[in-house]
Design an enzyme around this catalytic site. Structure first.
Site, PDB file in Angstrom:
ATOM      1  N   HIS A  99      19.467  58.621  88.122  1.00  0.00           N
ATOM      2  CA  HIS A  99      20.634  59.336  88.450  1.00  0.00           C
ATOM      3  C   HIS A  99      20.736  60.595  87.623  1.00  0.00           C
ATOM      4  O   HIS A  99      21.573  61.567  87.877  1.00  0.00           O
ATOM      5  CB  HIS A  99      21.935  58.573  88.264  1.00  0.00           C
ATOM      6  CG  HIS A  99      21.914  57.250  89.316  1.00  0.00           C
ATOM      7  ND1 HIS A  99      22.716  57.353  90.375  1.00  0.00           N
ATOM      8  CD2 HIS A  99      21.314  56.209  89.519  1.00  0.00           C
ATOM      9  CE1 HIS A  99      22.468  56.423  91.498  1.00  0.00           C
ATOM     10  NE2 HIS A  99      21.602  55.477  90.525  1.00  0.00           N
TER      11      HIS A  99
ATOM     12  N   ASP B 273      23.751  68.288  85.050  1.00  0.00           N
ATOM     13  CA  ASP B 273      24.338  67.034  85.880  1.00  0.00           C
ATOM     14  C   ASP B 273      23.236  66.751  86.771  1.00  0.00           C
ATOM     15  O   ASP B 273      22.615  67.662  87.473  1.00  0.00           O
ATOM     16  CB  ASP B 273      25.556  67.762  86.538  1.00  0.00           C
ATOM     17  CG  ASP B 273      26.460  66.715  86.822  1.00  0.00           C
ATOM     18  OD1 ASP B 273      26.271  65.493  86.786  1.00  0.00           O
ATOM     19  OD2 ASP B 273      27.743  66.773  86.640  1.00  0.00           O
TER      20      ASP B 273
HETATM   21  C1  GDG Z   1      26.151  60.113  87.278  1.00  0.00           C
HETATM   22  C2  GDG Z   1      25.379  61.286  87.074  1.00  0.00           C
HETATM   23  C3  GDG Z   1      25.287  61.721  89.510  1.00  0.00           C
HETATM   24  C4  GDG Z   1      36.048  60.511  88.307  1.00  0.00           C
HETATM   25  N1  GDG Z   1      37.313  60.387  87.871  1.00  0.00           N
HETATM   26  C5  GDG Z   1      37.938  59.428  88.743  1.00  0.00           C
HETATM   27  C6  GDG Z   1      37.060  59.233  89.761  1.00  0.00           C
HETATM   28  N2  GDG Z   1      35.807  59.928  89.414  1.00  0.00           N
HETATM   29  C7  GDG Z   1      34.674  59.805  90.363  1.00  0.00           C
HETATM   30  C8  GDG Z   1      34.356  61.001  91.143  1.00  0.00           C
HETATM   31  C9  GDG Z   1      32.835  60.715  91.718  1.00  0.00           C
HETATM   32  C10 GDG Z   1      32.543  59.930  90.082  1.00  0.00           C
HETATM   33  O1  GDG Z   1      33.580  59.481  89.533  1.00  0.00           O
HETATM   34  C11 GDG Z   1      31.845  60.901  89.268  1.00  0.00           C
HETATM   35  O2  GDG Z   1      30.496  61.274  89.708  1.00  0.00           O
HETATM   36  P1  GDG Z   1      29.652  62.443  89.161  1.00  0.00           P
HETATM   37  O3  GDG Z   1      28.664  62.696  89.970  1.00  0.00           O
HETATM   38  O4  GDG Z   1      30.626  63.601  89.387  1.00  0.00           O
HETATM   39  O5  GDG Z   1      29.366  62.232  87.691  1.00  0.00           O
HETATM   40  P2  GDG Z   1      28.831  60.910  86.746  1.00  0.00           P
HETATM   41  O6  GDG Z   1      29.799  59.902  86.615  1.00  0.00           O
HETATM   42  O7  GDG Z   1      28.392  61.598  85.511  1.00  0.00           O
HETATM   43  O8  GDG Z   1      27.560  60.511  87.318  1.00  0.00           O
HETATM   44  C12 GDG Z   1      25.546  62.491  88.290  1.00  0.00           C
HETATM   45  C13 GDG Z   1      26.045  60.412  89.823  1.00  0.00           C
HETATM   46  O9  GDG Z   1      25.504  59.534  88.576  1.00  0.00           O
HETATM   47  C14 GDG Z   1      25.396  59.872  90.988  1.00  0.00           C
HETATM   48  O10 GDG Z   1      23.882  59.573  91.044  1.00  0.00           O
HETATM   49  O11 GDG Z   1      25.841  62.691  90.431  1.00  0.00           O
HETATM   50  O12 GDG Z   1      24.923  63.647  88.079  1.00  0.00           O
HETATM   51  O13 GDG Z   1      25.756  62.093  85.823  1.00  0.00           O
HETATM   52  O14 GDG Z   1      32.731  60.009  92.606  1.00  0.00           O
HETATM   53  O15 GDG Z   1      35.109  61.084  92.181  1.00  0.00           O
HETATM   54  N3  GDG Z   1      37.357  58.380  90.678  1.00  0.00           N
HETATM   55  C15 GDG Z   1      38.663  57.583  90.655  1.00  0.00           C
HETATM   56  N4  GDG Z   1      39.422  58.035  89.450  1.00  0.00           N
HETATM   57  C16 GDG Z   1      39.196  58.750  88.810  1.00  0.00           C
HETATM   58  O16 GDG Z   1      39.880  59.236  87.611  1.00  0.00           O
HETATM   59  N5  GDG Z   1      38.942  56.902  91.478  1.00  0.00           N
END
Ligand code: GDG
Length: 472
Positions: free
Chosen positions: A162, A374
């Site tokens: 990921h 990222d």
């Molecule tokens: C890893 C990789 C890759 C965040 N705060 C809250 C909340 N979130 C949710 C967002 C989104 C998820 O969490 C975060 O996903 P990201 O992709 O932005 O980042 P990582 O957590 O670092 O994820 C990344 C991912 O894995 C998938 O393969 O894209 O690059 O680092 O869905 O909406 N959701 C809620 N409350 C929050 O306060 N409900």
């Protein structure tokens, strides 16, 4: 012993342990992205999920939850310190994110990583059906594919990474670089977020192991049989766009977004939503915004910044330091530029329900995704998915995997503060016609390439290698 045709192996189980109505411990589905992603693949199949239950020393027997067999892997406090906070988040995470923070190489952390990876591999081996498919997820478990292959040569193994896979010159720093490559090459299909990640991986294979690579394949020699062919390729992950759209259409969510706008009162709202992590470029974003205020190009009444920084990895020192730095910066900017009536930055170190996240996306004129590195960044895709009226501006770092698909965003180099300031100004003053043109193109991409399609693509490559399809 129950055995499943499809076994998911991930650091965490897809559930959280909570206190039930009777005061007894109970389980609740956790809202994570991986759960929705895999849920679609699992439908109609005999599925099991191997993972940690979220609390130290939780020694539990496998149990069925929502038709899936959950297999808890027990981790002690020491395992969590050395395998999870240590090797996974203190060595691999910073090394694979271009050494934004300095990775620490500790032999005791590596030993714990090997020990815990073996525990996951053994649990998967125990619960996979004959000739089944095991899908391993992410950087905490890079050794599982090979360990599992040794235990169960009959199963097909997939692995999805990921986070980014770094350039050779950085990966080469890892004292256990060969072991990690061998571990991953135990899989039949290795998935990455970007074409560049798959390229970096193949380059490391050629340089360190001298195995030939061609197109999307690596040829792995074996002692007694013909060489194995391993697929290593980009499968950019996505979101369940329909689920987000459904929320964005709910009257209560729409009303909440309108109320937020009204209460905030500024002409424009810029929004950042991130786990509080040094890879996300939150400091760079604050710096650019603070300078725009200092230069008098904007005021807090004109443009408010909402920054949600959901708590993350509080046990790792680099995260504690980052939190301090961010909170000092927010305090300074607000001290200098807020007024009695208006707050320049609304900073929230909290997690919110998904409904509230969607209301924030709907209320924001500009979404700031300024990651220094990222894997993908799902927040960028979520913002795009919910903007049904095709307005809104996405300012997106070229170092986020999402930039490969979302070229119609305003792409930025987050290290270039002047460039970010100019782009923020452009974003807050972009004519609606241009917003619409860009947003339409991005929405088409996100809605067409949703997470179900991602799962299908990965599985299609897995099935091409198998005598019978997964789920048949
Ligand atoms: C890893 C990789 C890759 C965040 N705060 C809250 C909340 N979130 C949710 C967002 C989104 C998820 O969490 C975060 O996903 P990201 O992709 O932005 O980042 P990582 O957590 O670092 O994820 C990344 C991912 O894995 C998938 O393969 O894209 O690059 O680092 O869905 O909406 N959701 C809620 N409350 C929050 O306060 N409900």
């Amino acid at each position: 012993m129950t055995r499943a045709d499809l076994v998911i192996v991930a650091n965490r189980l897809p559930v959280d342990r909570i206190e039930g109505p009777d005061g007894e411990p109970a389980w609740r589905r956790s809202p994570g992205g991986l759960v929705t992603a895999v849920e679609q693949v699992m439908q109609g199949m005999d599925g099991a999920w191997v993972g940690w239950g979220g609390q130290p020393d939780l020694d539990l027997e496998p149990f069925v939850f929502d038709d899936t067999l959950l297999v808890p892997v027990s981790l002690s406090r020491e395992d969590l310190r050395d395998y999870y906070e240590g090797f996974s988040n203190g060595t691999i995470w910073p090394l694979y994110h271009d050494v934004i923070a300095t990775p620490e190489f500790k032999r005791s952390w590596w030993d714990a990583y090997v020990r815990v990876n073996r525990r996951f591999a053994e649990a998967a081996a125990e619960h996979a059906a004959d000739g089944g498919f095991v899908w391993v997820h992410d950087y905490q478990l890079q050794l599982v594919p090979q360990m599992l292959r040794e235990l169960r040569p009959d199963v097909t193994i997939g692995y999805f990474h990921h986070i980014p896979f770094p350039a050779y010159a950085l990966f080469a720093q890892l004292p256990w670089r060969r072991q990690v490559l061998d571990g991953l090459l135990g899989a039949d299909v290795i998935g990455f977020q970007r074409v560049a990640d798959a390229g970096n991986f193949q380059r490391s294979i050629r340089r360190l192991l001298r195995y030939p690579t061609k197109g999307d394949t690596v040829t792995v020699p074996t002692i007694d049989t013909t060489p194995r062919t391993v697929i290593s390729k980009a499968y950019p992950i996505s979101i369940d766009a329909d689920q987000f759209l459904e929320l964005a259409r709910r009257p209560d969510v729409i009303a909440r977004a309108a109320r937020l706008r009204e209460q905030i009162g500024s002409e424009k709202i810029m929004l950042g939503v991130d786990r509080l992590d040094y890879t996300k470029g939150i400091r760079h974003r604050l710096k650019a915004y603070g300078e725009l205020l200092a230069d008098g190009l904007i005021t807090g009444e004109h443009v408010t910044l909402i920054q949600v920084a959901s708590p993350s990895r509080p046990g790792v020192e680099a995260y504690q330091d980052l939190r301090d730095e961010i909170e000092i910066t927010v305090g300074r900017i607000n001290g200098d530029y807020s007024t009695v009536e208006t707050t320049a930055i609304r900073y929230l170190h909290q997690g919110f329900p998904r409904e509230e996240m969607v209301a924030l996306y709907l209320a924001a004129d500009v979404m700031l995704v300024t990651a220094l590195r990222d894997g993908m960044n799902l927040v960028a895709k979520e913002y795009v998915a919910v903007r049904q009226d095709n307005t809104g501006v996405l300012l997106l770092s070229e170092f986020a995997g999402a930039a490969d698909e979302l070229g119609s965003a305003l792409l930025v180099n987050p290290h270039d503060i002047e460039g970010m300031k100019d782009t923020m100004m452009r974003a807050v003053s972009m004519p609606v016609a241009e917003q619409t043109r860009r947003m339409k193109t991005m929405r088409r991409k996100v809605i067409e390439n949703d997470v179900a399609k991602w799962g299908k693509k990965f599985l299609a490559d897995v099935n091409a290698l198998r005598p019978r399809e997964v789920g048949e």
